[in-house]
Design a protein around this motif. Structure first.
Motif, short mmCIF file in Angstrom:
data_model
loop_
_atom_site.label_atom_id
_atom_site.label_comp_id
_atom_site.label_asym_id
_atom_site.label_seq_id
_atom_site.Cartn_x
_atom_site.Cartn_y
_atom_site.Cartn_z
N LYS A 189 -0.59 -5.75 1.90
CA LYS A 189 -1.97 -6.20 2.04
C LYS A 189 -2.25 -7.22 0.94
O LYS A 189 -1.59 -7.22 -0.11
CB LYS A 189 -2.95 -5.05 2.00
CG LYS A 189 -3.02 -4.28 0.71
CD LYS A 189 -4.05 -3.16 0.82
CE LYS A 189 -4.28 -2.53 -0.54
NZ LYS A 189 -5.33 -1.54 -0.51
N LYS A 234 2.43 -0.65 4.10
CA LYS A 234 2.21 -2.00 4.62
C LYS A 234 1.75 -2.93 3.50
O LYS A 234 1.14 -2.50 2.52
CB LYS A 234 1.16 -1.99 5.73
CG LYS A 234 1.63 -1.24 6.94
CD LYS A 234 0.65 -1.36 8.07
CE LYS A 234 1.19 -0.59 9.26
NZ LYS A 234 0.52 -0.91 10.47
N ASP A 250 0.86 -1.18 0.00
CA ASP A 250 0.00 0.00 0.00
C ASP A 250 0.89 1.23 0.00
O ASP A 250 1.67 1.44 0.93
CB ASP A 250 -0.90 -0.01 1.24
CG ASP A 250 -1.91 1.13 1.25
OD1 ASP A 250 -1.65 2.18 0.64
OD2 ASP A 250 -2.97 0.96 1.87
N LYS A 265 0.27 4.31 0.51
CA LYS A 265 -0.03 5.28 1.56
C LYS A 265 0.54 4.88 2.91
O LYS A 265 1.10 5.69 3.63
CB LYS A 265 -1.54 5.48 1.68
CG LYS A 265 -2.17 6.11 0.46
CD LYS A 265 -3.66 6.22 0.60
CE LYS A 265 -4.27 6.73 -0.70
NZ LYS A 265 -5.72 6.72 -0.66
N THR A 266 0.36 3.61 3.26
CA THR A 266 0.77 3.15 4.59
C THR A 266 2.12 2.44 4.57
O THR A 266 2.75 2.29 5.62
CB THR A 266 -0.28 2.19 5.17
OG1 THR A 266 -0.34 1.01 4.35
CG2 THR A 266 -1.64 2.84 5.27
#
Length: 192
Positions: free
Chosen positions: A88, A86, A81, A83-84
């Motif tokens: 997923k 992380k 991701d 944005k984060t």
């Protein structure tokens, strides 16, 4: 006329079908991977190891347990991701769909079947071979596991093809060349 690609496809389809029907997968000799005649030893004597891995209850208990444990680990497609930062899951990605059925034209070859065969061959013969089929854009569409004792000559700088011999009826073999760019040759590292 004998078509080597059709012969490979039908042999691998038989392996996939047998794996689906079997409560305890045991594909290496049940579908004819043991070879026959002079071809049965392979160019490095691997067919004998594969047959012995089936005949010896003790040896079979060891390699099949390892192969089952390795194959039981699911393959997952993940996406980072932005944005984060992380990871997923990406269940609808092309990779995720590929991992669900990497061997689809061969009678429903699943990730488990592919990895079970691969790990079994690595344990018994020290190597495994995948033929990677691609689409028009060069993206992988399927993986066909090739029994390692079918390999007669690995690719080299002088000859960029892997040469295999597909066992046929009545002890006949058909030589087939596979482009090196479409072959993944998995080998255990040398201890020497």
């Amino acid at each position: 006329m004998f078509n080597p690609v059709s012969a490979l496809a039908s042999t691998l389809a038989a392996a996939a079908n047998w794996l689906q029907r079997s409560a305890s997968p045991n594909p290496l000799t049940q579908v004819g991977f043991g070879g026959g005649g002079d071809h049965s030893t392979g160019y490095r004597g691997q067919a004998g190891w594969l047959r012995e891995g089936e005949r010896s209850a003790r040896l079979h208990a060891v390699w099949s347990r390892i192969a089952e444990d390795v194959a039981a680990n699911p393959a997952k497609a993940m996406r980072l991701d932005p944005k984060t930062g992380k990871k997923k899951a990406a269940p609808e990605s092309r990779l995720a769909k590929f991992l669900k059925a990497p061997w689809k034209t061969m009678g429903g070859g699943t990730w488990f079947n592919l990895i079970y065969l691969t790990q079994g061959w690595l344990e018994l013969a020290g190597e495994a071979i995948w033929l990677i089929r691609t689409d028009a854009q060069g993206l992988p569409t399927e993986v066909w596991p090739i029994p390692p004792h079918w390999l007669t000559t690995p690719a080299s700088s002088a000859d960029p093809f892997f040469w295999i011999e597909i066992p046929g009826p009545h002890g006949n073999v058909t030589p087939v060349k596979l482009p090196a760019g479409n072959v993944l040759w998995l080998k255990r590292p040398s201890l020497s």
